[in-house]
Design an enzyme around this catalytic site. Structure first.
Site, mmCIF file in Angstrom:
data_model
loop_
_atom_site.group_PDB
_atom_site.id
_atom_site.type_symbol
_atom_site.label_atom_id
_atom_site.label_comp_id
_atom_site.label_asym_id
_atom_site.label_seq_id
_atom_site.Cartn_x
_atom_site.Cartn_y
_atom_site.Cartn_z
ATOM 1 N N PHE A 72 18.512 41.722 44.259
ATOM 2 C CA PHE A 72 19.859 41.459 44.378
ATOM 3 C C PHE A 72 20.593 42.633 44.781
ATOM 4 C CE2 PHE A 72 21.042 37.138 42.639
ATOM 5 C CZ PHE A 72 20.025 36.594 42.479
ATOM 6 N N LYS A 87 14.060 49.056 50.527
ATOM 7 C CA LYS A 87 13.155 48.587 49.623
ATOM 8 C C LYS A 87 12.017 48.063 49.932
ATOM 9 C CE LYS A 87 16.377 50.327 46.451
ATOM 10 N NZ LYS A 87 16.485 50.868 45.228
ATOM 11 N N ASP A 117 21.693 52.931 37.267
ATOM 12 C CA ASP A 117 21.095 53.665 38.248
ATOM 13 C C ASP A 117 21.018 55.189 37.504
ATOM 14 O OD1 ASP A 117 20.956 52.033 40.330
ATOM 15 O OD2 ASP A 117 23.163 52.100 40.669
ATOM 16 N N ASN A 156 27.483 47.655 31.984
ATOM 17 C CA ASN A 156 27.932 47.296 33.109
ATOM 18 C C ASN A 156 28.488 45.693 32.848
ATOM 19 O OD1 ASN A 156 26.123 45.295 34.080
ATOM 20 N ND2 ASN A 156 24.667 47.218 34.069
ATOM 21 N N LYS A 201 19.538 47.602 51.880
ATOM 22 C CA LYS A 201 18.569 47.628 50.779
ATOM 23 C C LYS A 201 17.405 46.802 50.996
ATOM 24 C CE LYS A 201 18.800 46.611 45.841
ATOM 25 N NZ LYS A 201 19.829 46.494 44.432
#
Ligand SMILES: Cc1cc2nc3c(=O)[nH]c(=O)nc-3n(C[C@H](O)[C@H](O)[C@H](O)COP(=O)(O)O)c2cc1C
Length: 428
Positions: free
Chosen positions: A354, A372, A308, A239, A368
């Site tokens: 992040f 999480k 991912d 990435n 998120k």
């Protein structure tokens, strides 16, 4: 704690090793400092001031007398420059320090900007000598070095090896990373670099440095970089993460007194000085390293861009172009490191995630945060031109259950400070 970076002054003298100071200034910047450069006349014979100006972003001071010697601001320009520089810096590091400057410092001579500033500053002073081995071992130099040591000046011993003069022996400038480490240590501990009289009575320079050590006693685990998932022995899925944001957080936390463990996927960046670095490549390796070190951490900042998905079956040999018209890669989900960290953290460990988003950044960031169970999420919209991935700058929001703090466009180094300011509040 302000987001302002700590000013350190780099004195550059006239020795062959002056070129290494360019790397030193760059490393100081990468570590989160704001280096200003003072050059002696002789130093200008080796490196041009323009080089340091371009890297530091500040005018380089080369003379006591020049009209523009000194400062960027009009207010400072109207003051006496050597006094202003001496009073505003948090540390003076002289590298390379010539035999000549050591003698001047030891005897209190003040016939140029650097030697005058040395006398006028109360900040800690470090010297990194470099010279021919006979000059280094000369009784005059030895005596000068001992005089400076006795006054609390930290001396970074030169290394041994081939010298520019063709001789072999002591006298080689310490590596820039070693010098930066000494700067970090000095500003963190505040215990070295003081002159004997200041050690007894306290020093304004030390006080200023100590105010910034609000992460002393913390162990901050930072992840950074973009992971790589192998397709075959030569190809990978990666990435666009440069790792700059995570490295900036690691450098800022170290500078603010924390022990820092940086778990990093491949980047082109120099590792911040004074930081424990663990190199990993894939999401799986990152997961294993993070879980191994998690119990040491009191604060976890997960800035890495972790893939991912990984390729379910990695080809043992390079996939040849002619072997198929289309190659189908079957992907499987990688471990959710953030979720595992939250589940296995020691009670009280602060976890910051992040979220790099390309649409509905705030909504996705909030999801998120809730999903999480982290304490905070730094969310940024990486589709915006000029910020985020592969950029020097960033912008976004620091989300917690109590609300959002906007982080407008700023350098990643400044953003790292702002993030730590918010983490400090979470810590209560
Ligand atoms: C090519 C060359 C290389 C030099 N290298 C060094 C050196 O590595 N260390 C040193 O102490 N002096 C070195 N000198 C001598 C210094 O440049 C000289 O003593 C000068 O006056 C130092 O000035 P400064 O301390 O103001 O920078 C070198 C001189 C020359 C011509």
């Amino acid at each position: 704690m302000s987001a302002e970076r700590t000013k350190v002054t780099v004195g550059v003298c006239g020795g062959i090793a002056a070129y290494k100071s360019v790397e030193l200034v760059r490393l100081l910047q990468d570590t989160g400092y704001d280096p200003h450069v003072v050059m002696t006349k002789a130093a200008e014979e080796f490196v041009r001031p323009l080089t340091f100006a371009a890297i530091s972003g500040h005018k380089v001071i080369t003379t006591l007398w020049g009209e523009d010697a000194g400062s960027d601001s009009e207010e400072e320009a109207s003051s006496i420059e050597h006094i202003n520089e001496a009073q505003t810096t948090k540390l003076l590091i002289v590298a390379p320090a010539t035999a000549d400057i050591l003698a001047k410092f030891a005897h209190g001579l003040a016939d140029d900007f650097l030697s005058t500033m040395y006398l006028a500053t109360t900040a800690p002073v470090i010297v990194a000598p470099a010279m021919n081995v006979v000059m280094w071992e000369h009784p005059a130099t030895r005596a000068n070095v001992e005089t400076l040591r006795a006054r609390g000046v930290k001396v970074i011993e030169p290394g041994s090896g081939y010298l520019a003069c063709g001789m072999v022996g002591g006298g080689r400038l310490a590596e820039p990373a070693t010098i930066v480490m000494a700067v970090v240590e000095t500003l963190s501990k505040g215990s070295v670099g003081l002159r004997a009289d200041e050690a007894a009575y306290g020093s304004p320079g030390l006080e200023a440095a100590e105010q910034e050590l609000d992460f002393a006693g913390e162990t901050v685990l930072v992840t950074a970089g973009g992971t790589r998932e192998a397709i075959d022995p030569v190809r990978f899925i990666g990435n666009r993460s440069s790792g700059r944001m995570g490295y900036a957080v690691a450098a800022a936390a170290r500078r603010r007194g924390a022990r820092v463990i940086l778990i990093t996927a491949p980047t082109d960046l120099a590792c911040p000085a004074g930081v424990e670095v663990v190199q990993v490549v894939s999401a799986g390796e990152m997961r294993d390293s993070v879980m191994q070190r998690l119990r040491e951490a009191t604060i976890v900042v997960m800035a890495a861009a972790v893939s991912d998905y990984r390729v379910r079956s990695v080809a043992a040999q390079k996939i040849k172009r002619e072997s198929a018209r289309a190659v189908l890669l079957e992907l499987e989900a990688t471990e959710d490191i953030l979720r595992e960290v939250v589940a296995q953290r020691v009670v009280g460990t602060i976890v910051v995630g992040f979220a790099a988003e390309t649409q509905d950044a705030l909504a996705n960031g909030r999801a998120k945060l809730a999903g999480k169970g982290v304490d905070a999420v730094v969310v940024n919209d990486v589709s915006v031109e000029g910020i985020g991935f592969d950029s020097e700058k960033n912008a976004g929001s620091f989300l917690t259950r109590d609300g959002a703090v906007e982080l407008p466009v700023m350098s990643k180094a400044t953003m790292a400070e702002r993030i730590l300011d918010e983490v400090a509040k979470l810590r209560g």
